[in-house]
Design a protein around this motif. Structure first.
Motif, mmCIF file in Angstrom:
data_model
loop_
_atom_site.group_PDB
_atom_site.id
_atom_site.type_symbol
_atom_site.label_atom_id
_atom_site.label_comp_id
_atom_site.label_asym_id
_atom_site.label_seq_id
_atom_site.Cartn_x
_atom_site.Cartn_y
_atom_site.Cartn_z
ATOM 1 N N ASP A 3 0.788 -1.518 0.037
ATOM 2 C CA ASP A 3 0.075 0.289 -0.277
ATOM 3 C C ASP A 3 0.806 0.946 0.092
ATOM 4 O O ASP A 3 0.634 2.341 -0.830
ATOM 5 C CB ASP A 3 -0.861 0.074 1.016
ATOM 6 C CG ASP A 3 -1.497 -1.507 1.232
ATOM 7 O OD1 ASP A 3 -2.058 -1.281 0.249
ATOM 8 O OD2 ASP A 3 -1.990 -1.816 2.588
ATOM 9 N N GLU A 36 2.105 1.326 -3.663
ATOM 10 C CA GLU A 36 1.422 2.270 -4.423
ATOM 11 C C GLU A 36 1.520 3.769 -4.219
ATOM 12 O O GLU A 36 1.343 4.544 -4.757
ATOM 13 C CB GLU A 36 -0.085 1.921 -4.612
ATOM 14 C CG GLU A 36 -1.028 2.380 -5.375
ATOM 15 C CD GLU A 36 -0.523 1.619 -6.864
ATOM 16 O OE1 GLU A 36 -1.274 2.897 -8.137
ATOM 17 O OE2 GLU A 36 0.548 1.044 -7.374
ATOM 18 N N GLU A 37 1.402 4.704 -2.988
ATOM 19 C CA GLU A 37 0.615 5.117 -2.615
ATOM 20 C C GLU A 37 2.452 6.676 -3.416
ATOM 21 O O GLU A 37 2.256 7.534 -3.513
ATOM 22 C CB GLU A 37 0.618 6.028 -0.813
ATOM 23 C CG GLU A 37 0.541 6.996 -0.554
ATOM 24 C CD GLU A 37 0.059 7.220 0.481
ATOM 25 O OE1 GLU A 37 0.026 8.309 1.763
ATOM 26 O OE2 GLU A 37 0.102 5.940 1.598
#
Length: 223
Positions: A156, A159-160
């Motif tokens: 996560d 991706e950020e």
């Protein structure tokens, strides 16, 4: 015709000595042009590690080439001996920067042209080459590639961070990705927007990002 008569022919009589004044003038001009090449090399260098010894070697190569060609052009017998001696020389130092080959050939060419007596060509030719290299080196300043090394805790965060980086740079591409338990290491090749690199500070403070490093490189990547 005896064997002694052969060696009394015009072949050995063609030896012409170089005057001291011509030698001093040629070597002084070789030093000046070699220093000019060294100056252009420093101004246009775009690699990662600058080696002052290579720049100094450009001056020495220009002067040595001038000295060798002066000797060869003044003595036919000596020229044959130098061809045999130089044929056993092997240079095994790897040239990592493509532009270094240009400067090496430039130094050798200037030395040859000077020793041939074409001093006007050597001077104005060097000035023209130097201007061209300066102009083109300035045009690619903001297109210099960088490697961004990023350590994330999970997918996560990865991706950020990817979305954040894509908004802050001109171009980006993944060069390598290494995953271990609790850590994801990413290597991006990025092109900065007008040289701005302040975004790396915000990236390092992002939740889940443990480390962020931005490194300039010359385009050769070993993954």
């Amino acid at each position: 015709m005896t064997f002694q008569d052969i060696f009394k022919s015009g072949f050995l009589d063609s030896v012409v000595s170089v005057s001291i004044i011509d030698t001093i003038f040629a070597m002084a001009l070789a030093f000046a042009l070699g220093s000019f090449i060294f100056f252009i090399y420093k101004r246009t260098f775009s690699g990662v590690m600058y080696a002052p010894s290579f720049g100094i070697s450009l001056i020495g190569m220009t002067m040595i080439t001038t000295l060798v060609i002066l000797a060869v052009s003044s003595n036919v017998v000596l020229s044959l001996g130098m061809v045999g001696a130089l044929s056993i020389v092997r240079f095994r130092t790897a040239v990592k920067e493509p532009m270094d080959i240009v400067f090496l050939f430039w130094s050798i060419a200037v030395g040859i042209v000077l020793a041939a007596g074409l001093m006007v060509l050597a001077v104005f030719g060097s000035i023209f080459v130097g201007i061209v290299l300066l102009v083109f080196s300035e045009k690619k300043t903001f297109d210099r590639p960088y490697i961004l090394v990023l350590h994330c805790s999970d997918s996560d965060t990865e991706e950020e961070a990817r979305k954040f980086i894509s908004d802050k740079v001109e171009k980006m591409s993944v060069k390598s990705k290494s995953v271990t338990k609790g850590d994801i290491e990413l290597n991006y090749e990025v092109r900065l927007k007008e040289g701005h690199s302040a975004f790396i500070n915000d990236l390092a403070e992002m939740e889940g990002v443990s480390n962020a490093v931005l490194v300039s490189y010359n385009g050769d990547y070993m993954g």
